[in-house]
Structures are given as structure tokens and as C-alpha cells.
Design an enzyme around this catalytic site. Sequence first.
Site, PDB file in Angstrom:
ATOM      1  CB  SER A  69      -0.897   0.009   1.242  1.00 17.73           C
ATOM      2  OG  SER A  69      -1.360   1.313   1.500  1.00 17.73           O
ATOM      3  CD  GLU A  70       1.582   1.685  -4.090  1.00 21.82           C
ATOM      4  OE1 GLU A  70       0.376   1.608  -3.771  1.00 21.82           O
ATOM      5  OE2 GLU A  70       2.160   0.796  -4.738  1.00 21.82           O
ATOM      6  CG  PHE A  93       7.129   0.443 -11.178  1.00 20.66           C
ATOM      7  CD1 PHE A  93       7.940   0.487 -12.305  1.00 20.66           C
ATOM      8  CD2 PHE A  93       7.037  -0.744 -10.474  1.00 20.66           C
ATOM      9  CE1 PHE A  93       8.628  -0.646 -12.724  1.00 20.66           C
ATOM     10  CE2 PHE A  93       7.732  -1.877 -10.888  1.00 20.66           C
ATOM     11  CZ  PHE A  93       8.535  -1.821 -12.015  1.00 20.66           C
ATOM     12  CG  HIS A 139       5.373  -1.029 -14.817  1.00 21.53           C
ATOM     13  ND1 HIS A 139       4.087  -1.297 -15.184  1.00 21.53           N
ATOM     14  CD2 HIS A 139       5.642  -1.844 -13.769  1.00 21.53           C
ATOM     15  CE1 HIS A 139       3.598  -2.259 -14.397  1.00 21.53           C
ATOM     16  NE2 HIS A 139       4.516  -2.596 -13.536  1.00 21.53           N
TER      17      HIS A 139
END
Lengths: 334, 377
Positions: A69-70, A93, A139
Site C-alpha cells: 500500500s503506497e 514505480f 511502469h
Amino acid sequence: MNDTRTTDGETTERNLVETINRTLADEMRNDASVRLMGYDIGPIGGVYRTTEGLYDEFGGDRVIDTPLSENGLLGTAVGMAMRGERIVPEIQFMGFFYPAFGQFMYTLVKMHERSGGAFDVPMTVRMVCGGGIKASEYHSESTETFLVHTPGVRVVYPSGPREAKGLLAASIRHDDPVVFMEHKKLYRTHREPVPEEEYTLPLDEARIARTGEDLTLISWGAMVRHAETAADRVDADVEIIDLRTLSPLDIETVLESVKKTGRCVVFHEARRTLGLGAELTAVINEYAFDRLHAPVQRATGYDVHFPGNQIEEAYLPDPERAQYAIEAVMNYEF
Amino acid sequence: MALWSEQKPAEDFYRVLAPDGTLVNEPPGLEEGELRELYRTMKLTKRFEDKALKLQRAGEVSIISRCRGEEATPLGAAAALEPGDWCLPLYRQRSGLVYWNVPLERQLVGLMGAEPETIDEHLPDDLEEPDVNFSPIYVPLGSNLPNTVGSALADKLNGRDTVSLTFVGDGSTSEGDFHEALNFAGVFDVPAVFVCQNNQWAISVPAHRQTASETFAQKGDAYGIPNERVDGNDIFAVYEKAKEAVDRARNGGGPTFIECVTYRIVEHNTADEPSVYRDEEQREYWLERDPIDRFEAYLLEEGVIDADTIDAMEDAIDERIDEAVEIARDVPTSSPELMFENHLRGTSWKERHQRAELQRELDGKNPFVDWTGEGFE
């Protein structure tokens, strides 16, 4: 942070991955409060191997794999930074950074200001970005504009290993939050002599990569080497500015150069509309208008979502695109 | 309209003190002095917010969100902390701030919209500061939760026996931050306590529109976090469960999620008009379960306070509030150039130039006449 390099130190040929890896290790040895957080940074050593060996040396309390979880990663890192830890989260990314925009906007860039300086957020977000390695959609992003538009955070973008070493050390040691951009195309494609000694570089000064009299070519990150190639090919004496830090911008260096040359091309991988080239063009228009011999041109990515592997080369700015822009500006007549 | 908003009947929870002030469970072993202090904190919070509301009506305070009717929840939770612990509040936990002596003056000047630098510079140096560490009050709901996990993880990794406590509303359990934070908290087993102040309304949206779960408390199960559902208007129930959670966290037992069922009997904030979206009947039902009234009835019955001590206490509280208002009023209006402070360390061309532009605008001079970037004349 000052430029602390000595001129006659020992150097070793290294690429960006090795340089990042060694600099992280140096900073972790120097300061026990430096901790890395992210996905796949532990036993596997990072999907790009930038953290290889660090889990073995420093253990799981210093090299911390987190849930996927960013936003959770960034928010937890901010909370640790508020308590005096020097956290270095990795965003694997840039295309997957956006869920973390909440914590970025609400706490990372705001905590210091809204606490009247009472709380520091000394963290360096390593943001892996850029295209050109056939990594497929999501990406390959270069959306640094989102970051630069936001006050309260430094945005640092090395153009190669030598710069990266001093800039990363300075970022980690700095008490301001920093986003440290790592262009993945640079990771393994280029080696250069990197000083063995530890050093820092300033986090608000552009670098004149090449001096010239006819035209100023402003660039950063992976585009700087393309800029140098383009400059070699054109029939003009090109001055190349490697911005190094995108926020805060080193306006003095930009204006001084453009006032000298009277011509300017901004060359970046990011999309054009409201890319940093727009801001640089505006500043040059505002403060160097009567020195210009031609309009400022922007050689950039197109205003599209990053395309698929088969056509990404057509999207990406390359020496040829920079060359066209330089030639157009050199041939312009009022 | 139902008398409560959640899926499960509101009163299916842990309770010590019934709405009429009688005991239905064993009360926590608090000294008389501690009981009076809890009561005084509730009264002070209520009267302070009444005063702030008057100041808002008079234009001195821009906006205020009151915790009226919910005082027992933040108070019971915060009172379970020890000096040196951390609290990361939202904007409806004033009784918790008051308990730990976050200066009323500081709170008031903040409500008046002053820049933090002005507050730090102009408040008297000898104001008592809290023994518990408070973060700035968070406004984007849920954003405090991941930071709380980080705060607690920093303590855990450094071997400190400090606890981090935070709050979430019924509405903000719907935010991604809530789920991410509880997930991280469970995975890293951090010394944190998450208190859900379920006041059943997120501005105009009732709790049953936030979740199909039977209770908010059970959300802890999904993250492997022990959870409780308590009567949030019962100071004893909240304190007891919060104390258990804080003690467990301090002793390495990991995080806890506590749902405190209360009711927002007042407006969301002073820009809100609840009569547009909810019935008076529901509010009256909850007014009868008021946290201050029931605690007062208990304390009177037990002889911990009497009518005279209440009078004396109210006089002292009002005097303290009046003093705080005077001190807050003495803080000068923030200077415009303070907007540039505390963004990044050091300076930059843009910062210097924009400061100069602002100054020219304030001086009635044209800020657009620098054509060289070298400054104005």
C-alpha cells in the site's frame, strides 16, 4: 548542504544501481535512525537490486518490507519521521505512487509548515521513474510536475551515478522531506568514475554540465546524456544545464545562462503541458525577454499516456528531438 | 427515523454507568480527586466551547467543531495515557486536549485563524504545556491514522514503552487511510490504540451509509486487532477499555481498536444546520444519555461532589476561560509574510522574489516591474 567533494580523490567506475546501493549503506552505517521501507527491498534486495545485501547487513528493523500500500507506506513513514527517524521509503514505480497522494499532500509536505516548524519530516522518498526499458504501461511515468507544483518538498533528480551519490547522501541527511527521482533507464546503462569518498552536493543548485555561448539547453535526469549527444552533433556552441534539483529551482543559474546565450531549449521526458518546461519558459519570458534572439522551445514527451512497448521509443525524447529543437531555435529570425 | 444510525442496536455494548447515573458494572478504581478532575474537564470543555461559539457568532472565531455531548469518549481515551505518550487527534477531541492541559489560549488563537508562528511568538512563555505529546490537529479525516502507526512503530523499533493513541470518526472509517493504517498496525503489531468516536453522523450522512458491517468495532477483526464496542457516553466504560488497551500496547501486546458509540447532538460545525437532515426526536433520545449529566448524577449520589462544589468549580472554570480569552485577544493578527515560513529550510530565488512581490503589493507598489530577475530598483 554544500559540495564537499575533493578534486583528487580515488574513483571507481560504477553504474547508478551500485552507487545508490553503496550510498544507502554508507548513510545507514553513519546514522542508526536511517531506515529503508518499501516492497521487495528486504531479502530479495529490491526489484532493481538497489537494496541488495542491505537486509543481511542491517536486519529487518532497518530494511523493512511493508504491506502493499503506497499510501500506508508513506503515511507510516511520515509518522516515523515525525518521531525522529530518518526514513527512506522506496516507491517501486512512479506510476503506482498516486494512491499515496493523500499522505503526500496532507502530511508529508504539510506537517512542518502547519506545525509552525515544530515537527520535522526528515524523509527521502526514492521514486523510481522514467521510461525506455520496455516496462509496459504504468511502469514508465515521469510525472514530476505533480511534485514540483507542491510546496514543502524538495525534488531531486540525478543525471548519473556521480551526481546521485552526493545528492542522495545530502537528501538523506537533510531535515526537509525530499523526493529523490531515480530514472530506471540510468540504473545499468551507464558507468562513470564515482569518487570513493563520502560527499554531499547542494540540494538547490543546478550544474553547468557544459559551457557554451550560443544556446542554453536545460535538462535533467536521463535526458542530460541525450542533451550532451545532441550538443555534440549540432553546429552551435551549446551550454547544458543539468538542473539536479527541480524544487526549489535554481533560477539564478538559468537566467544567467539564458541572458548570456539569448536562446533556450528545455528538454524533458515528461509530458509537455504544464511540464517543468512550461515554468522555465515562463520565468525566462518574465525576466530575460529582451535578451532573447528566439522563442524558447520545449522538446518533450507528448501529451499522451505513456505508450506501450512497441512504440515507446517514438514517445521518448532522444538526441534527435533535442537536435531539431536546437536547430530550429538557432535558425529562427525575427 | 430510527433513534440510532448504526446497523446494530446502539446499546449493545460495554457499559458501566447507565444514563441515570447508576452502576451496571464495576467502576474503574479511580480516586475521588481523579473523578473530580474528569468531571471538571468535561465541564470546562463544554463551557469553553460555549464561549468559543459566542466568539464565533461575534466574528472573533472563524469556525468551530464542538464535541458537545461526546465529551466522555476523547476524555476517557486520553485519560488512559501516561506522560510521554503520543496523541494524534482530529478536531472533535477537545476534552482530551483539555485533560492534558493543551493551553486554552493556544486552542483559541488557533480557532481565530492565526498562523502557528504567531501563536508561538506571542503566547506567554509560562503557559503550562501538556505532558502528553500532541501532534497538530489533523483535518483531512483518516490522515492521522497511518502517521499514528509510524509513531508507534518508531517507539517499538527503538524499544521505548511509549503508546500512540488516535481517533477516527464513523465517517472516516470509510477512508482508505483507515484500512491501510489498521492493516499496517496489525502486521507490525505496534503499540497503538485506535479510538472510533462513532457519533453516528458524518455531517449529514448517517452511520449506516458508511458501512454494511454490523458494528464498526468488528472491522478490527479483519486486521487481526483486538476490538471493543463501548458506550461512548460513559466515561467509566471508555476509560476502562482504553486503559486496558494502553496497558496492553505498553506491555508489547500490540494495537487495539475501540468503537465508542456516542451521538453528535450539535452541528457538525458552525457552518452546518442539522435540522435540514435529521429529526429532533433522535437528538432528544440522545440528550437523555448525555455523558456529563450521567457522570454528575453518579458523583452527586456518591458524595464526590455537591451543589456547592459544582458552583465553585463553574466559577473557577469561567474565570479560567475569561483569562484565556483575554490572553488570546492580545495575540496580534498574523503578518502576511508569515505565509512563506517553514516550507523548506534555507531560501530560494522564488521565495525571495515572491516575498518581495507580496511586500510591494502590501506597500501599494506594482509587483510586476522586475524585468531582469535582479529585483526591484
